[in-house]
Scaffold this motif. Structure first.
Motif, short mmCIF file in Angstrom:
data_model
loop_
_atom_site.label_atom_id
_atom_site.label_comp_id
_atom_site.label_asym_id
_atom_site.label_seq_id
_atom_site.Cartn_x
_atom_site.Cartn_y
_atom_site.Cartn_z
N THR A 1 -8.55 -16.53 18.73
CA THR A 1 -7.51 -17.46 19.17
C THR A 1 -7.09 -17.28 20.64
O THR A 1 -6.70 -18.26 21.28
CB THR A 1 -6.27 -17.33 18.27
N VAL A 2 -7.16 -16.06 21.16
CA VAL A 2 -6.74 -15.86 22.56
C VAL A 2 -7.56 -16.73 23.52
O VAL A 2 -6.99 -17.40 24.39
CB VAL A 2 -6.82 -14.37 22.95
N PRO A 3 -8.90 -16.77 23.40
CA PRO A 3 -9.66 -17.65 24.29
C PRO A 3 -9.30 -19.12 24.12
O PRO A 3 -9.33 -19.89 25.09
CB PRO A 3 -11.12 -17.39 23.89
N LEU A 4 -8.96 -19.53 22.90
CA LEU A 4 -8.57 -20.92 22.67
C LEU A 4 -7.27 -21.25 23.39
O LEU A 4 -7.16 -22.29 24.04
CB LEU A 4 -8.44 -21.18 21.17
N PRO B 1 -1.11 -16.13 20.16
CA PRO B 1 -1.48 -16.08 18.74
C PRO B 1 -0.45 -15.41 17.84
O PRO B 1 -0.45 -15.62 16.63
CB PRO B 1 -2.79 -15.28 18.75
N VAL B 2 0.45 -14.63 18.43
CA VAL B 2 1.40 -13.87 17.61
C VAL B 2 2.43 -14.77 16.93
O VAL B 2 2.60 -14.70 15.70
CB VAL B 2 2.08 -12.77 18.44
N PRO B 3 3.17 -15.64 17.67
CA PRO B 3 4.11 -16.52 16.95
C PRO B 3 3.40 -17.44 15.97
O PRO B 3 3.96 -17.77 14.91
CB PRO B 3 4.80 -17.31 18.07
N LEU B 4 2.18 -17.86 16.29
CA LEU B 4 1.43 -18.69 15.36
C LEU B 4 1.17 -17.93 14.06
O LEU B 4 1.37 -18.47 12.96
CB LEU B 4 0.10 -19.12 15.99
N ILE C 1 -7.39 -8.26 14.48
CA ILE C 1 -8.27 -8.07 15.64
C ILE C 1 -9.24 -9.24 15.81
O ILE C 1 -9.31 -9.84 16.89
CB ILE C 1 -8.99 -6.72 15.54
N PRO C 2 -10.00 -9.62 14.77
CA PRO C 2 -10.86 -10.80 14.95
C PRO C 2 -10.06 -12.09 15.11
O PRO C 2 -10.49 -13.01 15.81
CB PRO C 2 -11.71 -10.82 13.67
N TYR C 3 -8.88 -12.15 14.48
CA TYR C 3 -8.02 -13.32 14.65
C TYR C 3 -7.64 -13.48 16.12
O TYR C 3 -7.73 -14.58 16.69
CB TYR C 3 -6.77 -13.18 13.78
#
Length: 218
Positions: A118-121, A136-139, A112-114
């Protein structure tokens, strides 16, 4: 929140009708087929079968969204996807890393914090649009694969392949609107087809790891 507010987010949709996105709607069969096939191949593996149920729900939720295209159906679309991510992470934390109890749960909850970070980035990348929510998921899968490469090399390799499929799938999702003038059908349907393949593959990779561990323990 207006649960019945119409959403027009994909190239194929030209009006608010039920069958305004026939290809996007029908290609959700990829999830249903993957869930059914893997269900029959994972007998005795409760976690793998739970993942199959969630994939089936992903297909239903996405079908509802691409036929009704309203806020409530968008929720039905994204909730099962989030559930699969968290459940799969828990499964890998438990059976890939060998964590038990609260340790596996805490590591899973860190998604959740990850994602919040990362989503805004990814959202800063021009043209990425709503696909930033999935990037962020494949990363993360690749990070897991790298860290597991010595502990569980076959599992790590399988996860890396799954991440590769997801990256290609995400590319089709991202280019749906930008290529709309050239391809009126859009490319979102390929996101469904490849994701059905990818989710089935990820379940198969996890199940094979479980089987390998069980064989090694005997």
């Amino acid at each position: 929140m207006e649960l019945t507010r119409q959403i027009d987010a994909y190239c194929e949709r030209m009006d608010p009708g039920y069958w305004a996105e026939p290809v996007n709607a029908v290609t959700n069969l990829a999830f249903i087929i993957a869930a059914i096939v893997l269900w029959h191949r994972t007998a005795g593996d409760g976690m793998a079968r739970a993942l199959c149920v969630v994939v089936f729900c992903i297909g239903l939720g996405s079908y509802l969204f691409h036929t009704h295209a309203q806020v409530w159906s968008a929720i039905a679309d994204v909730v099962p996807i989030g559930a699969f991510i968290l459940l799969y992470l828990y499964a890998i934390n438990r059976d890939g890393w060998g964590l038990r109890g609260w340790r596996a749960l805490v590591l899973t909850a860190l998604f959740i914090p990850y994602a919040a970070l990362t989503v805004p980035l990814f959202g800063l990348i021009p043209g990425f649009g709503s696909s930033a929510g999935y990037a962020p998921v494949p990363l993360l899968i690749l990070i897991y694969a790298f860290l597991l490469r010595r502990r569980a090399p076959v599992l790590a390799r399988g996860m890396a392949i799954g991440a590769g499929i997801l990256i290609v799938s995400l590319t089709f999702r991202t280019f749906d609107i930008p290529l709309c003038d050239a391809l009126p059908l859009g490319t979102h349907f390929a996101w469904h087809l490849l994701n059905g393949l990818m989710l089935g593959w990820m379940i198969a990779v996890y199940h094979a790891h479980r089987l390998g561990n069980s064989a090694g323990a005997r």
